[in-house]
Write a protein that holds these residues in place. Structure first.
Motif, PDB file in Angstrom:
ATOM      1  N   THR A 173      15.323  12.049  68.195  1.00 32.52           N
ATOM      2  CA  THR A 173      15.469  10.757  68.870  1.00 32.52           C
ATOM      3  C   THR A 173      14.797  10.738  70.240  1.00 32.52           C
ATOM      4  OG1 THR A 173      17.646  10.522  67.813  1.00 32.52           O
ATOM      5  CG2 THR A 173      17.235   9.130  69.720  1.00 32.52           C
ATOM      6  N   PHE A 174      14.174   9.602  70.545  1.00 37.06           N
ATOM      7  CA  PHE A 174      13.695   9.341  71.904  1.00 37.06           C
ATOM      8  C   PHE A 174      14.632   8.329  72.555  1.00 37.06           C
ATOM      9  CE2 PHE A 174       9.772  10.636  69.821  1.00 37.06           C
ATOM     10  CZ  PHE A 174       9.037  11.294  70.810  1.00 37.06           C
ATOM     11  N   VAL A 175      14.823   8.468  73.859  1.00 35.90           N
ATOM     12  CA  VAL A 175      15.502   7.416  74.612  1.00 35.90           C
ATOM     13  C   VAL A 175      14.443   6.460  75.134  1.00 35.90           C
ATOM     14  CG1 VAL A 175      16.865   6.869  76.671  1.00 35.90           C
ATOM     15  CG2 VAL A 175      17.471   8.845  75.253  1.00 35.90           C
ATOM     16  N   GLU A 176      14.648   5.168  74.869  1.00 39.24           N
ATOM     17  CA  GLU A 176      13.698   4.169  75.358  1.00 39.24           C
ATOM     18  C   GLU A 176      14.055   3.760  76.780  1.00 39.24           C
ATOM     19  OE1 GLU A 176      13.301   0.598  73.007  1.00 39.24           O
ATOM     20  OE2 GLU A 176      11.777  -0.220  74.374  1.00 39.24           O
ATOM     21  N   ILE A 192      16.657   1.326  78.520  1.00 41.36           N
ATOM     22  CA  ILE A 192      17.579   1.448  79.648  1.00 41.36           C
ATOM     23  C   ILE A 192      16.791   1.620  80.935  1.00 41.36           C
ATOM     24  CG2 ILE A 192      19.462   2.386  78.236  1.00 41.36           C
ATOM     25  CD1 ILE A 192      18.825   5.071  79.537  1.00 41.36           C
ATOM     26  N   PHE A 193      17.396   1.201  82.029  1.00 37.00           N
ATOM     27  CA  PHE A 193      16.735   1.330  83.320  1.00 37.00           C
ATOM     28  C   PHE A 193      16.704   2.809  83.716  1.00 37.00           C
ATOM     29  CE2 PHE A 193      17.703  -3.189  85.149  1.00 37.00           C
ATOM     30  CZ  PHE A 193      17.005  -3.752  84.101  1.00 37.00           C
ATOM     31  N   PRO A 194      15.656   3.191  84.427  1.00 37.03           N
ATOM     32  CA  PRO A 194      15.541   4.597  84.832  1.00 37.03           C
ATOM     33  C   PRO A 194      16.792   5.128  85.514  1.00 37.03           C
ATOM     34  CG  PRO A 194      13.509   3.438  85.337  1.00 37.03           C
ATOM     35  CD  PRO A 194      14.473   2.399  84.836  1.00 37.03           C
ATOM     36  N   THR A 236      13.938   4.545  69.882  1.00 38.85           N
ATOM     37  CA  THR A 236      14.419   3.454  70.721  1.00 38.85           C
ATOM     38  C   THR A 236      15.923   3.491  70.996  1.00 38.85           C
ATOM     39  OG1 THR A 236      14.442   2.192  68.653  1.00 38.85           O
ATOM     40  CG2 THR A 236      12.569   1.838  70.118  1.00 38.85           C
ATOM     41  N   LEU A 237      16.473   4.676  71.183  1.00 41.00           N
ATOM     42  CA  LEU A 237      17.884   4.742  71.584  1.00 41.00           C
ATOM     43  C   LEU A 237      18.006   4.228  73.023  1.00 41.00           C
ATOM     44  CD1 LEU A 237      20.826   5.630  71.297  1.00 41.00           C
ATOM     45  CD2 LEU A 237      20.122   7.906  72.058  1.00 41.00           C
ATOM     46  N   ALA A 238      18.920   3.263  73.226  1.00 39.32           N
ATOM     47  CA  ALA A 238      19.030   2.690  74.567  1.00 39.32           C
ATOM     48  C   ALA A 238      20.450   2.245  74.910  1.00 39.32           C
ATOM     49  CB  ALA A 238      18.062   1.520  74.722  1.00 39.32           C
ATOM     50  N   SER A 239      21.427   2.623  74.106  1.00 37.05           N
ATOM     51  CA  SER A 239      22.802   2.222  74.447  1.00 37.05           C
ATOM     52  C   SER A 239      23.805   3.246  73.934  1.00 37.05           C
ATOM     53  CB  SER A 239      23.124   0.855  73.837  1.00 37.05           C
ATOM     54  OG  SER A 239      23.293   0.976  72.437  1.00 37.05           O
ATOM     55  N   GLU A 240      24.972   3.240  74.583  1.00 37.26           N
ATOM     56  CA  GLU A 240      26.068   4.132  74.171  1.00 37.26           C
ATOM     57  C   GLU A 240      26.551   3.788  72.756  1.00 37.26           C
ATOM     58  OE1 GLU A 240      27.254   6.484  76.264  1.00 37.26           O
ATOM     59  OE2 GLU A 240      26.178   5.848  78.071  1.00 37.26           O
ATOM     60  N   GLN A 241      26.582   2.492  72.441  1.00 36.11           N
ATOM     61  CA  GLN A 241      27.056   2.067  71.115  1.00 36.11           C
ATOM     62  C   GLN A 241      26.144   2.631  70.022  1.00 36.11           C
ATOM     63  OE1 GLN A 241      26.789   0.238  73.943  1.00 36.11           O
ATOM     64  NE2 GLN A 241      27.189  -1.921  73.413  1.00 36.11           N
ATOM     65  N   GLN A 272      19.296  14.615  68.347  1.00 32.96           N
ATOM     66  CA  GLN A 272      18.441  15.687  68.862  1.00 32.96           C
ATOM     67  C   GLN A 272      17.394  15.050  69.779  1.00 32.96           C
ATOM     68  OE1 GLN A 272      15.349  17.580  66.193  1.00 32.96           O
ATOM     69  NE2 GLN A 272      17.242  18.559  65.491  1.00 32.96           N
ATOM     70  N   LEU A 273      17.575  15.196  71.075  1.00 34.96           N
ATOM     71  CA  LEU A 273      16.700  14.488  72.006  1.00 34.96           C
ATOM     72  C   LEU A 273      15.317  15.124  72.099  1.00 34.96           C
ATOM     73  CD1 LEU A 273      17.258  11.966  73.513  1.00 34.96           C
ATOM     74  CD2 LEU A 273      17.906  13.304  75.502  1.00 34.96           C
ATOM     75  N   LEU A 274      14.293  14.342  71.745  1.00 37.68           N
ATOM     76  CA  LEU A 274      12.911  14.832  71.837  1.00 37.68           C
ATOM     77  C   LEU A 274      12.299  14.501  73.188  1.00 37.68           C
ATOM     78  CD1 LEU A 274      11.376  13.707  68.406  1.00 37.68           C
ATOM     79  CD2 LEU A 274      12.477  15.881  68.974  1.00 37.68           C
ATOM     80  N   GLY A 275      12.700  13.352  73.759  1.00 40.23           N
ATOM     81  CA  GLY A 275      12.093  12.941  75.014  1.00 40.23           C
ATOM     82  C   GLY A 275      12.276  11.461  75.271  1.00 40.23           C
TER      83      GLY A 275
END
Ligand code: PLP
Length: 226
Positions: free
Chosen positions: A127-130, A142-144, A108-113, A161-164
């Protein structure tokens, strides 16, 4: 909906549900020519007591999802070390570093902070970006249209490490209604990363058909949460 299952006399219920979800998941994968082994079932154990988690562990399960650090810590302490804990709750930046250090995967990564805090972890954090795929107001993710900006900054953080991509689609009563959103997430993802975290109890089969690699299932396994 299924009743709550904690009593020992209900062990069979958990076993039967676990089997059923695995079977349905495999059928969904095969229906689109995918290998069932390419789908990770995350058993969402928020609000579920340690004994019930242990029971699913004893059936061979190793991937569990929790939404809150404070609830998860005693479970992580009490349960075997070879569990892979997935963080699926709101990632507050003041807790992100600790979460990155205690969980195997952050969904659930969704912000720069939060990104900056995760970047301070000792070991790399898968990590996944939500993504808030339908751009719904007041919803996490975050918005698309701002995804690329966050992703550019992830590239500068070797510990992340971005998984998706991950999403919780708009609520609906009909699993087919989720399909358009899962498809949209898969399109955002296309060719960039390996994994997609999407699909919950009521729509995991649709999610698998649209390419999900990580389904997050709570109620259908453990029963209704209190
Ligand atoms: C609670 C939760 C789930 C599980 O939902 P069920 O409908 O009980 O399967 C999945 N993903 C996230 C992010 C959750 O918070």
């Amino acid at each position: 909906m299924l009743p709550v299952v904690w009593g020992t006399s209900r062990t069979m219920d958990l076993r039967a549900r676990y089997q059923e979800i695995q079977d349905r998941s495999a059928l969904a994968a095969e229906s689109v020519g995918r290998d069932p082994a390419s789908v990770c079932l995350i058993a969402v154990s928020k609000t579920v007591p340690i004994e019930a988690i242990q029971r699913l562990y004893d059936l061979g399960h190793r991937d569990f999802g929790e939404s809150r650090l404070n609830e998860a810590l005693p479970k992580i302490e009490a349960l075997p070390d070879d569990i892979r804990w997935h963080f699926i709750g709101n990632l507050q930046s003041n807790k992100a570093r600790k979460i990155g250090e205690r969980f195997a995967v952050v969904h659930t990564l969704a912000s720069e902070q939060s990104l900056r805090e995760l970047a301070k972890c000792q070991a790399p954090v898968p990590t996944f970006v939500e993504v808030n795929i339908a751009s719904e107001p007041q919803k996490a993710g975050i918005f698309p249209d701002t995804l690329d900006k966050l992703v550019e900054n992830v590239i500068d953080c070797p510990q992340v490490q971005l998984l998706g991509l991950m999403t919780i689609g708009p609520a609906n009563d009909e699993p087919e209604e989720s399909r358009q959103w899962f498809r949209k997430l898969a399109e955002l993802q296309a060719g960039r990363w390996e994994s997609l975290s999407m699909g919950m109890s009521h729509d995991f089969e649709v999610a698998i058909q649209e390419g999900s690699t990580h389904i997050r299932v709570g109620t259908a396994l453990f029963g209704e949460r209190a």
